[in-house]
Design an enzyme around this catalytic site. Structure first.
Site, PDB file in Angstrom:
ATOM      1  N   CYS A 111     -16.154  -2.941   3.611  1.00 42.30           N
ATOM      2  CA  CYS A 111     -15.899  -2.303   2.317  1.00 42.30           C
ATOM      3  C   CYS A 111     -16.522  -3.057   1.140  1.00 42.30           C
ATOM      4  O   CYS A 111     -16.634  -2.516   0.041  1.00 42.30           O
ATOM      5  CB  CYS A 111     -14.403  -2.132   2.094  1.00 42.30           C
ATOM      6  SG  CYS A 111     -13.636  -1.086   3.343  1.00 42.30           S
ATOM      7  N   HIS A 251     -13.134  -1.305  -5.609  1.00 34.88           N
ATOM      8  CA  HIS A 251     -13.133  -0.597  -4.321  1.00 34.88           C
ATOM      9  C   HIS A 251     -11.866   0.249  -4.250  1.00 34.88           C
ATOM     10  O   HIS A 251     -10.781  -0.209  -4.591  1.00 34.88           O
ATOM     11  CB  HIS A 251     -13.166  -1.618  -3.188  1.00 34.88           C
ATOM     12  CG  HIS A 251     -12.939  -1.025  -1.843  1.00 34.88           C
ATOM     13  ND1 HIS A 251     -13.599   0.106  -1.421  1.00 34.88           N
ATOM     14  CD2 HIS A 251     -12.120  -1.388  -0.818  1.00 34.88           C
ATOM     15  CE1 HIS A 251     -13.200   0.411  -0.202  1.00 34.88           C
ATOM     16  NE2 HIS A 251     -12.305  -0.474   0.184  1.00 34.88           N
ATOM     17  N   ASN A 281     -10.273   6.006   1.095  1.00 28.52           N
ATOM     18  CA  ASN A 281     -11.101   4.796   1.180  1.00 28.52           C
ATOM     19  C   ASN A 281     -12.405   5.158   1.891  1.00 28.52           C
ATOM     20  O   ASN A 281     -12.405   5.417   3.095  1.00 28.52           O
ATOM     21  CB  ASN A 281     -10.324   3.720   1.952  1.00 28.52           C
ATOM     22  CG  ASN A 281     -11.095   2.419   2.079  1.00 28.52           C
ATOM     23  OD1 ASN A 281     -12.295   2.355   1.779  1.00 28.52           O
ATOM     24  ND2 ASN A 281     -10.409   1.378   2.528  1.00 28.52           N
TER      25      ASN A 281
HETATM   26  N1  COA Z   1       3.059   8.187   7.680  1.00 32.31           N
HETATM   27  C1  COA Z   1       4.374   7.933   7.760  1.00 32.31           C
HETATM   28  N2  COA Z   1       4.882   6.725   8.116  1.00 32.31           N
HETATM   29  C2  COA Z   1       3.985   5.763   8.387  1.00 32.31           C
HETATM   30  C3  COA Z   1       2.597   5.973   8.335  1.00 32.31           C
HETATM   31  C4  COA Z   1       2.154   7.248   7.969  1.00 32.31           C
HETATM   32  N3  COA Z   1       0.843   7.557   7.858  1.00 32.31           N
HETATM   33  N4  COA Z   1       1.979   4.833   8.646  1.00 32.31           N
HETATM   34  C5  COA Z   1       2.937   3.922   8.914  1.00 32.31           C
HETATM   35  N5  COA Z   1       4.153   4.486   8.760  1.00 32.31           N
HETATM   36  C6  COA Z   1       5.455   3.884   8.934  1.00 32.31           C
HETATM   37  C7  COA Z   1       5.422   2.663   9.825  1.00 32.31           C
HETATM   38  O1  COA Z   1       5.454   3.034  11.179  1.00 32.31           O
HETATM   39  C8  COA Z   1       6.677   1.944   9.389  1.00 32.31           C
HETATM   40  O2  COA Z   1       7.765   2.570  10.011  1.00 32.31           O
HETATM   41  P1  COA Z   1       9.010   1.689  10.534  1.00 32.31           P
HETATM   42  O3  COA Z   1       9.548   1.027   9.302  1.00 32.31           O
HETATM   43  O4  COA Z   1       9.897   2.701  11.125  1.00 32.31           O
HETATM   44  O5  COA Z   1       8.428   0.703  11.505  1.00 32.31           O
HETATM   45  C9  COA Z   1       6.755   2.249   7.904  1.00 32.31           C
HETATM   46  O6  COA Z   1       5.915   3.392   7.671  1.00 32.31           O
HETATM   47  C10 COA Z   1       6.278   1.107   7.029  1.00 32.31           C
HETATM   48  O7  COA Z   1       5.058   0.644   7.555  1.00 32.31           O
HETATM   49  P2  COA Z   1       4.296  -0.552   6.872  1.00 32.31           P
HETATM   50  O8  COA Z   1       3.050  -0.828   7.632  1.00 32.31           O
HETATM   51  O9  COA Z   1       5.249  -1.663   6.640  1.00 32.31           O
HETATM   52  O10 COA Z   1       3.933   0.132   5.483  1.00 32.31           O
HETATM   53  P3  COA Z   1       3.333  -0.523   4.209  1.00 32.31           P
HETATM   54  O11 COA Z   1       4.252  -0.395   3.074  1.00 32.31           O
HETATM   55  O12 COA Z   1       2.740  -1.878   4.472  1.00 32.31           O
HETATM   56  O13 COA Z   1       2.115   0.477   3.939  1.00 32.31           O
HETATM   57  C11 COA Z   1      -0.265   0.519   4.179  1.00 32.31           C
HETATM   58  C12 COA Z   1       1.082   0.595   4.874  1.00 32.31           C
HETATM   59  C13 COA Z   1      -1.351   0.600   5.217  1.00 32.31           C
HETATM   60  C14 COA Z   1      -0.369   1.699   3.217  1.00 32.31           C
HETATM   61  C15 COA Z   1      -0.338  -0.810   3.371  1.00 32.31           C
HETATM   62  O14 COA Z   1      -0.008  -1.902   4.198  1.00 32.31           O
HETATM   63  C16 COA Z   1      -1.697  -1.037   2.803  1.00 32.31           C
HETATM   64  O15 COA Z   1      -2.124  -0.310   1.930  1.00 32.31           O
HETATM   65  N6  COA Z   1      -2.394  -2.074   3.252  1.00 32.31           N
HETATM   66  C17 COA Z   1      -3.752  -2.339   2.818  1.00 32.31           C
HETATM   67  C18 COA Z   1      -4.667  -1.411   3.547  1.00 32.31           C
HETATM   68  C19 COA Z   1      -6.045  -1.381   2.983  1.00 32.31           C
HETATM   69  O16 COA Z   1      -6.217  -1.234   1.823  1.00 32.31           O
HETATM   70  N7  COA Z   1      -7.019  -1.492   3.858  1.00 32.31           N
HETATM   71  C20 COA Z   1      -8.378  -1.393   3.532  1.00 32.31           C
HETATM   72  C21 COA Z   1      -8.872  -2.597   2.839  1.00 32.31           C
HETATM   73  S1  COA Z   1     -10.592  -2.426   2.615  1.00 32.31           S
END
Ligand code: COA
Length: 324
Positions: A111, A251, A281
Site C-alpha cells: 500500500c 492512504h 482500500n
Molecule cells: N463483519 C462482521 N464482523 C466481523 C467482520 C466483518 N466483516 N470481521 C471481523 N468481525 C468480527 C470478528 O470476528 C470479531 O468477532 P468476535 O468478537 O466475536 O471474535 C469482531 O468482529 C471484532 O474483530 P476485531 O478484529 O477485533 O475488530 P477490529 O475492531 O480490530 O476491526 C479491522 C477489524 C480489520 C477493521 C481493524 O482491525 C482494522 O482496521 N485494522 C487495520 C486494517 C488495515 O487498515 N489494513 C490495511 C493497511 S494497508
C-alpha cells in the site's frame, strides 16, 4: 527537482456495496461502516487487468498534462497485483501506450507503493536519468482476496491513479518565489512485521498467487504511530509544520486510522481528503485516486502544499510533500 504536470484515475464500472457483501459473508453494513468508514468499492470485471486500469489512468493523466505518450521516458507502476510475475506491469502499460523508448519497471511496496514510486521517479528525474515520468498506482486486489474471509474481503477494492511527473529543469517556474514540485520524501520499512499483512502464496514458495492475510488489530496499532513518525520526518526535511499543509491525502485504508493520524499530527479534518467510503482500500492506487478526486473537484489547486502518506504490508511506510 520534479513537478506534477497532470493526473488521472480509473475505476472499474462494477460497484459492490456493503449490502451486496452481506449476501456473500456474515457481515453487516453497520459493522463495516463503523469499523472502517467503507460503504462501497469498485471490483474489476472479467478480463479487466491491473494493466488495463493503469493504462486508462495513464491516458487521462497524459491528457490532463497535455503530453503525448512519446514524451514519457520513465514509467513506474506501483502494484502488489501485477498482471504476471514478469514482465513488469509497467512494461505492459508501456506497450499499451505505444511507447518503445525509455524505461519501465514496477515497484513492490504494497500500500506504500505510490509514495515509494513517486520518490523513486523524483530521484531519477533529479539526477537527470529521466525527464518526464508516468507514476502509476494500480491494483486488482479483488483477485487476491479470500472471499470466504469476512475479516479481509470487505476492506479492499480495485482501481488505478496516475500522475505525470516532469523535470523542473526547463525553467518554467524560474523566478517563482515558491516553485512547484516535490519538496521532500521519507520512506521506511521493517520486515520484522511481515507476518502481520501479507499474501500467503508466491511463485518461489507455493507456485500460487495466494490470498491476502492480515492481523488487523496489530496493523491498526502500528499504523497510527508509524504514520505520525514518518510525517514528522518529512516535515523536518521540508522545513515545514502541519500549519503549512493545505491538503492531507493519506492512504485510504480505514477512516479511523486516518482520523487518529490527522488528530495526532494537528491537521484539521477539513484538510483531509477522504475517498475510503467509495473506494475501500485500493492499496497503491488509493493516494492517486484520492488526489485525482480532490484536483477534479477543485479543492487542490496549483501552488497548494499537499502531504501524502501511506503504510502497507512489510511493513513499509512513507510520506511526501508536494507543492502542487
Ligand atoms: N463483519 C462482521 N464482523 C466481523 C467482520 C466483518 N466483516 N470481521 C471481523 N468481525 C468480527 C470478528 O470476528 C470479531 O468477532 P468476535 O468478537 O466475536 O471474535 C469482531 O468482529 C471484532 O474483530 P476485531 O478484529 O477485533 O475488530 P477490529 O475492531 O480490530 O476491526 C479491522 C477489524 C480489520 C477493521 C481493524 O482491525 C482494522 O482496521 N485494522 C487495520 C486494517 C488495515 O487498515 N489494513 C490495511 C493497511 S494497508
Amino acid at each position: 527537482m520534479s513537478r506534477v504536470r497532470g493526473i488521472g484515475a480509473a475505476l472499474p464500472e462494477r460497484v459492490v456495496t456493503n449490502h451486496d457483501l452481506e449476501a456473500i459473508v456474515d457481515t453487516t453494513d453497520e459493522w463495516i461502516v463503523g469499523r472502517t468508514g467503507i460503504r462501497e468499492r469498485h471490483i474489476a470485471g472479467d478480463g479487466e487487468f491491473t494493466s488495463h486500469l493503469a493504462e486508462r489512468a495513464a491516458r487521462k493523466a497524459l491528457a490532463s498534462a497535455g503530453c503525448e505518450p512519446c514524451e514519457i521516458d520513465l514509467i513506474i507502476v506501483a502494484t502488489a497485483t501485477p498482471d504476471h510475475t514478469f514482465p513488469a506491469t509497467a512494461v505492459v502499460v508501456q506497450d499499451l501506450l505505444g511507447i518503445t523508448g525509455g524505461v519501465a519497471f514496477d515497484v513492490g511496496a504494497a500500500c506504500s507503493g505510490f509514495v515509494f514510486a513517486m520518490a523513486t521517479a523524483d530521484a531519477l528525474i533529479s539526477v537527470g536519468s529521466a525527464r518526464r515520468a508516468l507514476v502509476i498506482g494500480a491494483e486488482t486486489f479483488s483477485r487476491i482476496l479470500d472471499w470466504d474471509d469476512r475479516t479481509t474481503c470487505v476492506l479492499f477494492g480495485d482501481g488505478a491513479g496516475a500522475v505525470v511527473l516532469e523535470s523542473t529543469a526547463d525553467g518554467a517556474d524560474a523566478g517563482a518565489s515558491k516553485p512547484r514540485g516535490v519538496i521532500a520524501h521519507a520512506m521506511r520499512s521493517d520486515g520484522s512485521h511481515r507476518d502481520k499483512l501479507y499474501v500467503d502464496g508466491g511463485p518461489s514458495t507455493t507456485q500460487t498467487s495466494g490470498f491476502l492475510r492480515m492481523r488487523g488489530q496489530e496493523v491498526f496499532r502500528f499504523a497510527v504511530q508509524a504514520t505520525v513518525d514518518v510525517v514528522e520526518d518529512v516535515f523536518t526535511r521540508a522545513g515545514m509544520t502541519a500549519d503549512d499543509i493545505d491538503w492531507f491525502v493519506p492512504h485510504q485504508a480505514n477512516k479511523r486510522i486516518i482520523d487518529a493520524s490527522a488528530r495526532k499530527l494537528g491537521i484539521a479534518s477539513e484538510k483531509v481528503v477522504l475517498t475510503v467510503a467509495e473506494h475501500g482500500n485500493t492499496s497503491a492506487a488509493s493516494i492517486p485516486l484520492a488526489l485525482d478526486r480532490a484536483v477534479s473537484d477543485g479543492r487542490i489547486k496549483q501552488g497548494d502544499i499537499v502531504l501524502l502518506e501511506a503504510l502497507g504490508g512489510g511493513f513499509t511506510w512513507g510520506a511526501a510533500i508536494v507543492r502542487w
